[in-house]
Motif scaffolding. Structure first.
Motif, PDB file in Angstrom:
ATOM      1  N   ALA A 163      26.819  50.709  48.508  1.00  0.00           N
ATOM      2  CA  ALA A 163      27.446  49.856  49.524  1.00  0.00           C
ATOM      3  C   ALA A 163      28.957  50.061  49.556  1.00  0.00           C
ATOM      4  O   ALA A 163      29.560  50.101  50.632  1.00  0.00           O
ATOM      5  N   ALA A 164      29.590  50.210  48.383  1.00  0.00           N
ATOM      6  CA  ALA A 164      31.040  50.428  48.324  1.00  0.00           C
ATOM      7  C   ALA A 164      31.426  51.726  49.023  1.00  0.00           C
ATOM      8  O   ALA A 164      32.449  51.797  49.716  1.00  0.00           O
ATOM      9  N   ALA A 165      30.603  52.766  48.872  1.00  0.00           N
ATOM     10  CA  ALA A 165      30.880  54.039  49.536  1.00  0.00           C
ATOM     11  C   ALA A 165      30.792  53.885  51.049  1.00  0.00           C
ATOM     12  O   ALA A 165      31.634  54.408  51.785  1.00  0.00           O
ATOM     13  N   SER A 166      29.807  53.166  51.506  1.00  0.00           N
ATOM     14  CA  SER A 166      29.657  52.933  52.938  1.00  0.00           C
ATOM     15  C   SER A 166      30.828  52.118  53.481  1.00  0.00           C
ATOM     16  O   SER A 166      31.417  52.463  54.505  1.00  0.00           O
ATOM     17  N   GLU A 167      31.172  51.063  52.781  1.00  0.00           N
ATOM     18  CA  GLU A 167      32.283  50.205  53.194  1.00  0.00           C
ATOM     19  C   GLU A 167      33.611  50.953  53.173  1.00  0.00           C
ATOM     20  O   GLU A 167      34.497  50.671  53.978  1.00  0.00           O
ATOM     21  N   ALA A 168      33.755  51.914  52.268  1.00  0.00           N
ATOM     22  CA  ALA A 168      34.998  52.678  52.165  1.00  0.00           C
ATOM     23  C   ALA A 168      35.141  53.699  53.294  1.00  0.00           C
ATOM     24  O   ALA A 168      36.231  54.205  53.542  1.00  0.00           O
ATOM     25  N   GLY A 169      34.024  54.009  53.978  1.00  0.00           N
ATOM     26  CA  GLY A 169      34.118  54.908  55.115  1.00  0.00           C
ATOM     27  C   GLY A 169      33.267  56.159  55.058  1.00  0.00           C
ATOM     28  O   GLY A 169      33.380  57.018  55.941  1.00  0.00           O
ATOM     29  N   CYS A 170      32.403  56.297  54.063  1.00  0.00           N
ATOM     30  CA  CYS A 170      31.492  57.446  54.044  1.00  0.00           C
ATOM     31  C   CYS A 170      30.520  57.306  55.207  1.00  0.00           C
ATOM     32  O   CYS A 170      29.895  56.263  55.373  1.00  0.00           O
ATOM     33  N   GLU A 171      30.409  58.358  55.998  1.00  0.00           N
ATOM     34  CA  GLU A 171      29.530  58.304  57.160  1.00  0.00           C
ATOM     35  C   GLU A 171      28.059  58.319  56.775  1.00  0.00           C
ATOM     36  O   GLU A 171      27.226  57.756  57.487  1.00  0.00           O
ATOM     37  N   VAL A 172      27.743  58.974  55.668  1.00  0.00           N
ATOM     38  CA  VAL A 172      26.353  59.068  55.220  1.00  0.00           C
ATOM     39  C   VAL A 172      26.296  58.660  53.753  1.00  0.00           C
ATOM     40  O   VAL A 172      27.044  59.188  52.931  1.00  0.00           O
ATOM     41  N   VAL A 173      25.416  57.715  53.443  1.00  0.00           N
ATOM     42  CA  VAL A 173      25.209  57.266  52.067  1.00  0.00           C
ATOM     43  C   VAL A 173      23.707  57.270  51.834  1.00  0.00           C
ATOM     44  O   VAL A 173      22.945  56.728  52.636  1.00  0.00           O
ATOM     45  N   MET A 174      23.298  57.925  50.739  1.00  0.00           N
ATOM     46  CA  MET A 174      21.868  58.036  50.466  1.00  0.00           C
ATOM     47  C   MET A 174      21.601  58.013  48.965  1.00  0.00           C
ATOM     48  O   MET A 174      22.521  58.203  48.162  1.00  0.00           O
ATOM     49  N   SER A 175      20.340  57.804  48.635  1.00  0.00           N
ATOM     50  CA  SER A 175      19.961  57.835  47.226  1.00  0.00           C
ATOM     51  C   SER A 175      19.970  59.277  46.730  1.00  0.00           C
ATOM     52  O   SER A 175      19.911  60.230  47.516  1.00  0.00           O
ATOM     53  N   ARG A 176      20.020  59.423  45.427  1.00  0.00           N
ATOM     54  CA  ARG A 176      19.973  60.756  44.817  1.00  0.00           C
ATOM     55  C   ARG A 176      18.695  61.487  45.221  1.00  0.00           C
ATOM     56  O   ARG A 176      18.716  62.672  45.546  1.00  0.00           O
ATOM     57  N   GLY A 177      17.577  60.776  45.219  1.00  0.00           N
ATOM     58  CA  GLY A 177      16.303  61.384  45.601  1.00  0.00           C
ATOM     59  C   GLY A 177      16.317  61.895  47.035  1.00  0.00           C
ATOM     60  O   GLY A 177      15.825  62.984  47.319  1.00  0.00           O
ATOM     61  N   GLN A 178      16.880  61.097  47.945  1.00  0.00           N
ATOM     62  CA  GLN A 178      16.988  61.531  49.338  1.00  0.00           C
ATOM     63  C   GLN A 178      17.866  62.776  49.450  1.00  0.00           C
ATOM     64  O   GLN A 178      17.542  63.706  50.187  1.00  0.00           O
ATOM     65  N   PHE A 179      18.976  62.779  48.728  1.00  0.00           N
ATOM     66  CA  PHE A 179      19.886  63.913  48.779  1.00  0.00           C
ATOM     67  C   PHE A 179      19.190  65.185  48.302  1.00  0.00           C
ATOM     68  O   PHE A 179      19.253  66.220  48.964  1.00  0.00           O
ATOM     69  N   HIS A 180      18.515  65.095  47.167  1.00  0.00           N
ATOM     70  CA  HIS A 180      17.819  66.278  46.651  1.00  0.00           C
ATOM     71  C   HIS A 180      16.711  66.744  47.598  1.00  0.00           C
ATOM     72  O   HIS A 180      16.542  67.946  47.803  1.00  0.00           O
ATOM     73  N   ALA A 181      15.989  65.808  48.180  1.00  0.00           N
ATOM     74  CA  ALA A 181      14.883  66.167  49.076  1.00  0.00           C
ATOM     75  C   ALA A 181      15.387  66.814  50.371  1.00  0.00           C
ATOM     76  O   ALA A 181      14.714  67.674  50.938  1.00  0.00           O
ATOM     77  N   GLN A 182      16.577  66.425  50.831  1.00  0.00           N
ATOM     78  CA  GLN A 182      17.104  66.902  52.110  1.00  0.00           C
ATOM     79  C   GLN A 182      18.233  67.923  51.957  1.00  0.00           C
ATOM     80  O   GLN A 182      18.847  68.324  52.946  1.00  0.00           O
ATOM     81  N   MET A 183      18.506  68.363  50.736  1.00  0.00           N
ATOM     82  CA  MET A 183      19.684  69.187  50.453  1.00  0.00           C
ATOM     83  C   MET A 183      19.795  70.404  51.358  1.00  0.00           C
ATOM     84  O   MET A 183      20.853  70.649  51.950  1.00  0.00           O
ATOM     85  N   ASP A 184      18.750  71.193  51.490  1.00  0.00           N
ATOM     86  CA  ASP A 184      18.827  72.388  52.319  1.00  0.00           C
ATOM     87  C   ASP A 184      19.162  72.044  53.771  1.00  0.00           C
ATOM     88  O   ASP A 184      20.012  72.682  54.396  1.00  0.00           O
ATOM     89  N   ASP A 185      18.484  71.034  54.316  1.00  0.00           N
ATOM     90  CA  ASP A 185      18.752  70.639  55.699  1.00  0.00           C
ATOM     91  C   ASP A 185      20.163  70.121  55.871  1.00  0.00           C
ATOM     92  O   ASP A 185      20.817  70.401  56.878  1.00  0.00           O
ATOM     93  N   ILE A 186      20.646  69.357  54.908  1.00  0.00           N
ATOM     94  CA  ILE A 186      22.019  68.841  54.982  1.00  0.00           C
ATOM     95  C   ILE A 186      23.014  69.988  55.008  1.00  0.00           C
ATOM     96  O   ILE A 186      23.952  69.997  55.814  1.00  0.00           O
ATOM     97  N   LEU A 187      22.820  70.953  54.151  1.00  0.00           N
ATOM     98  CA  LEU A 187      23.754  72.084  54.098  1.00  0.00           C
ATOM     99  C   LEU A 187      23.631  72.981  55.322  1.00  0.00           C
ATOM    100  O   LEU A 187      24.617  73.572  55.762  1.00  0.00           O
ATOM    101  N   LYS A 188      22.447  73.079  55.862  1.00  0.00           N
ATOM    102  CA  LYS A 188      22.220  73.942  57.018  1.00  0.00           C
ATOM    103  C   LYS A 188      22.750  73.324  58.308  1.00  0.00           C
ATOM    104  O   LYS A 188      23.433  73.962  59.083  1.00  0.00           O
ATOM    105  N   ARG A 189      22.439  72.048  58.516  1.00  0.00           N
ATOM    106  CA  ARG A 189      22.733  71.413  59.803  1.00  0.00           C
ATOM    107  C   ARG A 189      23.777  70.309  59.720  1.00  0.00           C
ATOM    108  O   ARG A 189      24.232  69.806  60.740  1.00  0.00           O
ATOM    109  N   GLY A 190      24.090  69.896  58.516  1.00  0.00           N
ATOM    110  CA  GLY A 190      24.948  68.724  58.357  1.00  0.00           C
ATOM    111  C   GLY A 190      24.076  67.494  58.237  1.00  0.00           C
ATOM    112  O   GLY A 190      22.906  67.510  58.608  1.00  0.00           O
ATOM    113  N   PRO A 191      24.622  66.435  57.676  1.00  0.00           N
ATOM    114  CA  PRO A 191      23.834  65.206  57.498  1.00  0.00           C
ATOM    115  C   PRO A 191      23.594  64.508  58.823  1.00  0.00           C
ATOM    116  O   PRO A 191      24.387  64.608  59.747  1.00  0.00           O
ATOM    117  N   ASP A 192      22.477  63.818  58.927  1.00  0.00           N
ATOM    118  CA  ASP A 192      22.164  63.046  60.151  1.00  0.00           C
ATOM    119  C   ASP A 192      22.835  61.699  60.102  1.00  0.00           C
ATOM    120  O   ASP A 192      23.036  61.104  59.125  1.00  0.00           O
TER     121      ASP A 192
END
Length: 118
Positions: free
Chosen positions: A89-118
């Protein structure tokens, strides 16, 4: 796509570097907040990734500094353990456009790097 990440966990660093290679993205890893700021200033990445588990990381301090360097041209993505709801929540409030759990990040890593985060 140029990416700079603040990650202390060696396994996550390795996975991120491998994902970058798979999708043709340039990934630079920083081991401290000051190193991250220096890399961001010199490389002007399109994506900055923050591991909220990094020792001593305070997104309320670091994110505004990153925003000042980056303007609107880059996305800030923060991830951390799902049980650390206050840090997420602190990251979101500070201005991070995308905040996710570690599991979500690992599961979506290739897509995030390829296309950018949604």
């Amino acid at each position: 796509m140029s990416i700079v990440a603040l990650i202390s966990d060696l396994a996550t660093r390795s996975h991120l570097a491998a994902a970058g290679t798979r999708v043709g993205a340039t990934v630079e890893i920083a081991s401290s907040a000051e190193m991250l700021l220096t890399k961001v200033e010199s490389l002007r990445p399109r994506l900055v990734i923050l591991d909220l588990s990094h020792p001593g990381l305070d997104p309320r301090d670091l994110v505004p500094r990153l925003k000042q360097l980056l303007g609107q041209r880059a996305t800030l993505l923060a991830f951390g353990p799902h049980v650390h709801a206050a840090r997420l929540a602190a990251a979101s409030e500070a201005g991070c456009e995308v905040v996710m759990s570690r599991g979500q990040f690992h599961a979506q890593m290739d897509d995030i790097l390829k296309r950018g985060p949604d």
